[in-house]
Design a protein around this motif. Structure first.
Motif, PDB file in Angstrom:
ATOM      1  N   LEU A  66       0.652  -1.129  -0.014  1.00  0.00           N
ATOM      2  CA  LEU A  66       0.026  -0.253   0.073  1.00  0.00           C
ATOM      3  C   LEU A  66       0.990   1.375   0.163  1.00  0.00           C
ATOM      4  CD1 LEU A  66      -2.477  -1.031   2.836  1.00  0.00           C
ATOM      5  CD2 LEU A  66      -3.003  -0.656   0.151  1.00  0.00           C
ATOM      6  N   SER A  67       0.230   2.450  -0.478  1.00  0.00           N
ATOM      7  CA  SER A  67       1.011   3.615  -0.263  1.00  0.00           C
ATOM      8  C   SER A  67       0.811   4.205   1.113  1.00  0.00           C
ATOM      9  CB  SER A  67       0.793   4.529  -1.468  1.00  0.00           C
ATOM     10  OG  SER A  67       0.908   3.890  -2.771  1.00  0.00           O
ATOM     11  N   GLU A  68      -0.154   4.232   1.599  1.00  0.00           N
ATOM     12  CA  GLU A  68      -0.501   4.282   2.853  1.00  0.00           C
ATOM     13  C   GLU A  68      -0.711   3.249   4.002  1.00  0.00           C
ATOM     14  OE1 GLU A  68      -3.243   7.329   5.630  1.00  0.00           O
ATOM     15  OE2 GLU A  68      -3.432   7.292   3.588  1.00  0.00           O
ATOM     16  N   PHE A  69      -0.022   2.873   5.067  1.00  0.00           N
ATOM     17  CA  PHE A  69      -0.492   1.928   5.535  1.00  0.00           C
ATOM     18  C   PHE A  69       0.109   1.947   7.167  1.00  0.00           C
ATOM     19  CE2 PHE A  69       3.901   1.345   4.113  1.00  0.00           C
ATOM     20  CZ  PHE A  69       4.613   0.741   4.937  1.00  0.00           C
ATOM     21  N   TYR A  70      -0.327   1.392   8.133  1.00  0.00           N
ATOM     22  CA  TYR A  70      -0.172   1.343   9.540  1.00  0.00           C
ATOM     23  C   TYR A  70       0.926   0.386   9.838  1.00  0.00           C
ATOM     24  CZ  TYR A  70      -3.810   4.783  10.349  1.00  0.00           C
ATOM     25  OH  TYR A  70      -4.334   6.003  10.459  1.00  0.00           O
ATOM     26  N   MET A  71       1.905   1.008  10.630  1.00  0.00           N
ATOM     27  CA  MET A  71       2.737   0.103  11.218  1.00  0.00           C
ATOM     28  C   MET A  71       3.267   0.276  12.739  1.00  0.00           C
ATOM     29  SD  MET A  71       6.474  -0.490   9.361  1.00  0.00           S
ATOM     30  CE  MET A  71       7.369   1.194   9.150  1.00  0.00           C
ATOM     31  N   LEU A  72       3.441  -0.926  13.121  1.00  0.00           N
ATOM     32  CA  LEU A  72       3.846  -0.816  14.967  1.00  0.00           C
ATOM     33  C   LEU A  72       5.274  -0.791  14.882  1.00  0.00           C
ATOM     34  CD1 LEU A  72       3.007  -1.436  17.710  1.00  0.00           C
ATOM     35  CD2 LEU A  72       2.930  -3.496  17.472  1.00  0.00           C
ATOM     36  N   GLU A  73       5.951   0.040  15.484  1.00  0.00           N
ATOM     37  CA  GLU A  73       7.367   0.175  15.390  1.00  0.00           C
ATOM     38  C   GLU A  73       7.602   0.269  17.139  1.00  0.00           C
ATOM     39  OE1 GLU A  73       9.420   2.122  11.986  1.00  0.00           O
ATOM     40  OE2 GLU A  73       7.635   3.293  12.239  1.00  0.00           O
ATOM     41  N   LEU A  74       8.607  -0.699  17.449  1.00  0.00           N
ATOM     42  CA  LEU A  74       9.020  -0.693  18.642  1.00  0.00           C
ATOM     43  C   LEU A  74      10.550  -0.563  18.936  1.00  0.00           C
ATOM     44  CD1 LEU A  74       7.812  -3.681  21.175  1.00  0.00           C
ATOM     45  CD2 LEU A  74      10.281  -3.428  20.656  1.00  0.00           C
ATOM     46  N   GLU A  75      11.068   0.052  20.153  1.00  0.00           N
ATOM     47  CA  GLU A  75      12.433   0.148  20.365  1.00  0.00           C
ATOM     48  C   GLU A  75      12.620  -0.142  21.877  1.00  0.00           C
ATOM     49  OE1 GLU A  75      16.003   0.489  18.449  1.00  0.00           O
ATOM     50  OE2 GLU A  75      14.302   0.669  17.241  1.00  0.00           O
ATOM     51  N   GLU A  76      13.543  -0.990  22.098  1.00  0.00           N
ATOM     52  CA  GLU A  76      13.756  -1.280  23.486  1.00  0.00           C
ATOM     53  C   GLU A  76      15.369  -1.416  23.705  1.00  0.00           C
ATOM     54  OE1 GLU A  76      12.706  -4.853  26.437  1.00  0.00           O
ATOM     55  OE2 GLU A  76      11.988  -4.882  24.537  1.00  0.00           O
ATOM     56  N   ALA A  77      15.654  -0.346  24.656  1.00  0.00           N
ATOM     57  CA  ALA A  77      16.892  -0.013  25.266  1.00  0.00           C
ATOM     58  C   ALA A  77      17.602  -1.332  25.893  1.00  0.00           C
ATOM     59  CB  ALA A  77      17.198   1.378  26.010  1.00  0.00           C
ATOM     60  N   PHE A  78      18.957  -1.407  25.973  1.00  0.00           N
ATOM     61  CA  PHE A  78      19.506  -2.264  26.693  1.00  0.00           C
ATOM     62  C   PHE A  78      19.083  -3.862  26.345  1.00  0.00           C
ATOM     63  CE2 PHE A  78      18.300   1.106  29.657  1.00  0.00           C
ATOM     64  CZ  PHE A  78      19.796   1.625  29.993  1.00  0.00           C
ATOM     65  N   MET A  79      18.517  -3.944  25.152  1.00  0.00           N
ATOM     66  CA  MET A  79      18.340  -5.264  24.421  1.00  0.00           C
ATOM     67  C   MET A  79      19.634  -5.378  23.476  1.00  0.00           C
ATOM     68  SD  MET A  79      15.286  -6.691  21.943  1.00  0.00           S
ATOM     69  CE  MET A  79      14.236  -7.215  23.468  1.00  0.00           C
ATOM     70  N   GLU A  80      20.239  -6.746  23.552  1.00  0.00           N
ATOM     71  CA  GLU A  80      21.632  -6.672  22.885  1.00  0.00           C
ATOM     72  C   GLU A  80      21.961  -7.838  21.918  1.00  0.00           C
ATOM     73  OE1 GLU A  80      24.984  -6.525  25.378  1.00  0.00           O
ATOM     74  OE2 GLU A  80      24.345  -4.573  26.478  1.00  0.00           O
ATOM     75  N   SER A  81      20.753  -8.521  21.824  1.00  0.00           N
ATOM     76  CA  SER A  81      20.797  -9.815  20.771  1.00  0.00           C
ATOM     77  C   SER A  81      19.491 -10.054  20.040  1.00  0.00           C
ATOM     78  CB  SER A  81      21.153 -11.068  21.809  1.00  0.00           C
ATOM     79  OG  SER A  81      20.013 -11.506  22.680  1.00  0.00           O
ATOM     80  N   VAL A  82      19.751 -10.577  18.785  1.00  0.00           N
ATOM     81  CA  VAL A  82      18.654 -11.056  18.131  1.00  0.00           C
ATOM     82  C   VAL A  82      17.641 -12.000  18.687  1.00  0.00           C
ATOM     83  CG1 VAL A  82      18.337 -12.289  16.120  1.00  0.00           C
ATOM     84  CG2 VAL A  82      20.100 -10.586  15.933  1.00  0.00           C
ATOM     85  N   GLU A  83      18.251 -12.909  19.485  1.00  0.00           N
ATOM     86  CA  GLU A  83      17.527 -13.843  20.160  1.00  0.00           C
ATOM     87  C   GLU A  83      16.478 -13.193  21.248  1.00  0.00           C
ATOM     88  OE1 GLU A  83      20.755 -14.156  19.938  1.00  0.00           O
ATOM     89  OE2 GLU A  83      20.743 -15.746  18.585  1.00  0.00           O
ATOM     90  N   GLU A  84      16.844 -12.018  22.101  1.00  0.00           N
ATOM     91  CA  GLU A  84      15.996 -11.508  22.887  1.00  0.00           C
ATOM     92  C   GLU A  84      14.935 -10.801  22.094  1.00  0.00           C
ATOM     93  OE1 GLU A  84      17.966  -9.269  26.449  1.00  0.00           O
ATOM     94  OE2 GLU A  84      19.591  -9.194  24.696  1.00  0.00           O
ATOM     95  N   LEU A  85      15.616 -10.177  20.967  1.00  0.00           N
ATOM     96  CA  LEU A  85      14.539  -9.446  20.026  1.00  0.00           C
ATOM     97  C   LEU A  85      13.348 -10.245  19.420  1.00  0.00           C
ATOM     98  CD1 LEU A  85      13.465  -6.727  18.601  1.00  0.00           C
ATOM     99  CD2 LEU A  85      15.149  -7.281  16.755  1.00  0.00           C
TER     100      LEU A  85
END
Length: 481
Positions: free
Chosen positions: A261-280
């Motif tokens: 879509l040209s306009e869509f809704y996105m949920l974006e999250l950012e978490e400090a002190f997270m250091e690994s792909v596994e945690e994510l």
């Protein structure tokens, strides 16, 4: 003072002199009259809604109405002695007494019925009773889509999904940030942003400055509709720890596929002190499972109605079996090996240097029999903000979540936390100097992701075109209403 005197007079006024409005019929929404009803037979009630069907029987008129609050219609029983009438599509206001039907369901024995707005089918109303229409046809009538039962169910389910995501993030300590829709950076650097400028050329000429292009005169720099709130979230996470945004994003792509879509809704999250792909990956998997369980609990009738139209019996039988299984986690190299081993099933060639296309994503989903993570991607095909892997500098600590029917649902990474490496990789040092500063002043490692909300709904509802899970879709050559 005058307000205070008025308040005192209201509080001390003789109650006997205040007129009491007596309502004979209490208004209820239809969702409160179905299932575990708050009412009982004998109650005098009022309902309003739209007529979904009319059946003319020997002594009575049976009218199904719906006010949009539930997937279940509510039946009105109108004695022909009352000489009341209505028709499909009309809006009505009905009052009467609740009675129990032979199947022990509540229905309304109508005392009075007012037709608020008629619906003359012969004058161009596009939907006729007892007929089903393909999504492409319904999509041509965006302003009337809310009159189609499956679309109502879709949008109620959308509401409950958004509510469940917000509740999950609140319960897990995340703070919602309203990231800007107007931004001076193209986060992804892919040239897919919409340029923003005032329509009024005279305004621009009046604001013009030396050394600034006229089309950029309003903000003194190129300004775009956001393609992602990620970089702004990273700034907020360096002080608030857990943050997220949930809003519209824009991509200028000449693409008519079922997942763009040209306009869509996105949920974006950012978490400090997270250091690994596994945690994510743990965070993403936990969120999706908990949110979907909550959504199923609250929207099961709506989900069932939509999936009945979009799914085979086999698809409906085990549609949510993935909730009980861990999501497999493949490295990028392992995913490529699976694709090469199954290349005879693919129409497109497997080219590791070019990434994984949708056909290949869906083959991986089929191979793993459900959602899976693909982790540790080649640096050359991922974005500048992704952290270089410590064991292999040719890779980045990134992941994609692939799901049935849709392919890529989530893209995320651990963010580059080295000032020197980030400085070398920045696509535009002048525009992103502030982003580099985050690695200079009290820096911490952060990780995050973006989830396409419409793609999530397409997956859960098994809707085959993303344009049918958003109320007013916009795509190339189409911006109706």
């Amino acid at each position: 003072m005058a307000c205070a005197r008025l308040l005192r007079s209201l509080l001390t006024r003789n109650p006997a002199r205040i007129p009491v409005v007596v309502r004979s019929y209490h208004h209820y929404r239809i969702k409160d009259l179905t299932g575990d009803s708050v009412c009982k037979a004998g109650d005098k009630i009022n309902v309003k809604g739209w007529v979904k069907s009319v059946r003319n029987m020997k002594g009575n008129l049976f009218v199904d109405v719906n006010d949009g609050s539930t997937a279940t219609n509510f039946q009105l029983v109108i004695s022909k002695d009352k000489q009341l009438d209505t028709a499909y599509g009309s809006s009505v206001d009905a009052s009467g007494v609740l009675v129990a039907s032979p199947k022990n369901q509540l229905e309304l024995q109508v005392d009075s019925l007012k037709e608020i707005g008629t619906c003359p089918l012969s004058e161009g109303f596009p939907f006729y009773p007892k007929k089903s229409y393909p999504p492409e046809y319904v999509r041509n009538h965006l302003h009337l889509r809310s009159r189609v039962s499956t679309m109502c169910s879709t949008f109620r389910a959308r509401h409950e999904a958004q509510r469940a995501f917000n509740e999950y993030l609140h319960q897990n300590g995340f703070i919602q940030i309203h990231t800007p829709v107007l931004t001076s950076n193209d986060c992804e650097g892919a040239g897919e942003a919409f340029l923003v400028k005032p329509l009024n050329d005279q305004l621009l000429k009046g604001m013009a400055k030396a050394n600034v292009a006229l089309e950029h005169a309003y903000f003194d720099r190129p300004t775009f509709l956001t393609v992602s709130g990620q970089l702004h979230l990273e700034a907020m996470s360096h002080g608030l720890d857990k943050v997220y945004t949930f809003g519209p994003t824009f991509r200028a792509e000449n693409c008519k596929s079922n997942i763009h879509l040209s306009e869509f809704y996105m949920l974006e999250l950012e978490e400090a002190f997270m250091e690994s792909v596994e945690e994510l990956a743990d965070r993403i998997e936990d969120m999706l499972k908990r949110v979907t369980v909550q959504m199923l609990d609250r929207s099961e009738p709506d989900i069932r109605l939509v999936r009945k139209q979009t799914s085979s019996d086999a698809e409906r039988k085990d549609a949510f079996g993935w909730l009980e299984k861990p999501f497999p986690r493949l490295t990028y190299d392992e995913a490529i090996a699976v694709l090469i081993a199954n290349k005879d099933k693919l129409k497109s060639p497997v080219v590791p240097e070019e990434g994984i296309n949708k056909e290949q994503e869906l083959l991986l989903v089929e191979h793993c029999q459900g959602p899976l993570f693909v982790c540790y991607w080649p640096k050359e095909i991922k974005s500048f903000y992704m952290r270089e892997n410590q064991q292999n500098g040719n890779l980045v600590d990134a992941l994609d979540l692939l799901v049935p029917h849709v392919g890529e649902l989530v893209g995320g990474s651990v963010r580059e936390d080295s000032y020197e490496r980030l400085q070398r990789k920045l696509p535009n040092t002048d525009a992103l100097r502030w982003y580099l500063d985050l690695r200079k002043f009290g820096s911490v490692t952060t990780a995050g992701f973006g989830l396409g909300f419409e793609r999530y709904l397409s997956w859960v509802l098994n809707v085959h075109n993303i344009k049918d899970v958003i109320p007013f879709p916009r795509w190339a050559h189409n911006c109706v209403m």
